[in-house]
Structures are given as C-alpha cells and as structure tokens.
Design a protein around this motif. Structure first.
Motif, short mmCIF file in Angstrom:
data_model
loop_
_atom_site.label_atom_id
_atom_site.label_comp_id
_atom_site.label_asym_id
_atom_site.label_seq_id
_atom_site.Cartn_x
_atom_site.Cartn_y
_atom_site.Cartn_z
N GLN A 87 -11.98 -8.23 53.51
CA GLN A 87 -12.60 -9.06 52.47
C GLN A 87 -13.16 -10.35 53.05
OE1 GLN A 87 -11.72 -12.15 50.95
NE2 GLN A 87 -10.01 -12.41 52.36
N TRP A 115 -15.42 -8.24 45.72
CA TRP A 115 -14.42 -8.50 44.67
C TRP A 115 -13.37 -7.40 44.65
CZ3 TRP A 115 -11.90 -6.64 40.50
CH2 TRP A 115 -11.18 -7.57 39.76
N LEU A 116 -13.78 -6.15 44.80
CA LEU A 116 -12.82 -5.03 44.81
C LEU A 116 -11.84 -5.17 45.99
CD1 LEU A 116 -15.22 -2.11 43.85
CD2 LEU A 116 -13.40 -3.11 42.42
N TYR A 119 -9.40 -7.94 45.20
CA TYR A 119 -8.41 -7.46 44.24
C TYR A 119 -7.36 -6.58 44.93
CZ TYR A 119 -6.29 -5.34 40.14
OH TYR A 119 -5.38 -4.90 39.20
N GLU A 120 -7.80 -5.71 45.79
CA GLU A 120 -6.85 -4.85 46.52
C GLU A 120 -5.96 -5.70 47.44
OE1 GLU A 120 -4.79 -1.51 47.33
OE2 GLU A 120 -6.38 -1.67 45.85
N TYR A 122 -5.13 -8.81 46.86
CA TYR A 122 -4.21 -9.46 45.92
C TYR A 122 -3.05 -8.52 45.58
CZ TYR A 122 -2.45 -10.46 41.25
OH TYR A 122 -1.63 -10.66 40.17
N LEU A 123 -3.34 -7.27 45.26
CA LEU A 123 -2.29 -6.31 44.91
C LEU A 123 -1.30 -6.11 46.06
CD1 LEU A 123 -4.32 -3.54 43.01
CD2 LEU A 123 -2.83 -5.32 42.02
N VAL A 137 -5.73 -15.71 43.21
CA VAL A 137 -6.29 -15.64 41.85
C VAL A 137 -7.51 -16.55 41.67
CG1 VAL A 137 -5.79 -16.02 39.39
CG2 VAL A 137 -4.16 -14.76 40.83
N MET A 140 -10.41 -14.84 43.35
CA MET A 140 -10.94 -13.71 42.57
C MET A 140 -11.79 -14.21 41.41
SD MET A 140 -8.11 -10.67 42.26
CE MET A 140 -6.83 -11.70 41.59
N ALA A 144 -15.77 -13.61 40.95
CA ALA A 144 -16.26 -12.97 39.72
C ALA A 144 -17.39 -13.82 39.12
CB ALA A 144 -15.13 -12.78 38.73
#
Length: 158
Positions: A87, A115-116, A119-120, A122-123, A137, A140, A144
C-alpha cells in the motif's frame, strides 16, 4: 532492535516515500493542477502537506508497533508488513499517475486499489495490535476522500 528503533526506521521509510511523491507533485501543483476544474469541496493546496505528514507519521507508528510483534507472531507480522509495503508503494504511485502523468482517470483506478490494500492492511494490523489498526483509520478516511476528489476532478475535466 527495540520498538522505538523500529518506529524510527518505519518513519524514515514513510517520510522518504512521501518526499519522493512530493518531488513529482510540487511542479504540477504550480503549473498543471491550477488549470483543472475542481469541485467546491476541494481543500486549499496548503492543507495537503500537513495532513500527509501526520498520516505518514501515523502509518510509521502503526508499522513499528506491528513490526515489534514479529517474535510472537512471525508469519502474521510478515504478511501484515508485506501488505503495508504494497500500500505504501501504491501510495507513491498515485502521485506519479495523477501529477506526473497528469492522468486523473488512471490515478482514480489506482486509488481504488490503494484503498483496498490500506483496508486489508488495517484488518491485518488490528489483529496484531489494536492501536496500530486504529492509527490507519484516518489514512483510510483521507484516501477515501481523496478518491472522491480524484473522481470529481476526472469527471469535471474529461
């Protein structure tokens, strides 16, 4: 290597990526970008540098906190940091696409992918260290917003 050293190394990497992207961004902000039609919600140019600096600091702290857990969760940490590096690379590429190539459509496609991956990341981070996840956060949210801004600029100037 202790936690602070890992955070400092991550900070150097993140800020280097930010600086690298800024070398492409700066000339276009002074020449090409002012010629574009922008939406009413477009922030003033001066806001981008402090926001990105804060986001790079948050990202570095997050990465350092996750990296610090490498001994206990080796495979999970390696995978999470791999996504982080992907990322971060995509983050830099966006500037080259939008400002360097002056191609808002290509940059828009890439920012969705960025962004995807954020997010991954972040997870994966939140499973290893909750604070590290929470630190991503604002990033992200900003990406966005940047995606909506990018889409608007593309639409208004196509």
């Amino acid at each position: 290597m202790n936690k602070i050293t890992k955070i400092i190394i991550a900070l150097i990497v993140c800020l280097a990526v930010g600086y690298s992207a800024s070398t492409v961004t700066r000339p276009s902000v002074e020449t090409w970008y002012p010629t574009l039609i922008k939406p009413a919600f477009n922030p003033p140019n001066w806001i981008f540098m402090p926001v990105w600096t804060i986001l790079y600091i948050f990202m570095a702290v997050a990465a350092g906190l996750v990296w610090d857990k490498i001994k206990g969760q080796n495979e999970e940490v390696k995978k999470a940091l791999g996504f982080f590096l992907i990322q971060l690379t995509l983050n830099a590429i966006w500037s080259y696409l939008f400002f360097g190539l002056k191609n808002p459509l290509l940059a828009l496609i890439e920012i969705v992918l960025l962004w995807l991956f954020i997010y991954e990341t972040y997870l994966k981070f939140i499973k290893i260290n909750k604070i590290a996840g929470y630190l991503l956060v604002p990033y992200m949210a900003w990406v966005a917003f940047a995606g909506v801004l990018n889409a608007s600029i593309w639409w208004l100037n196509k």
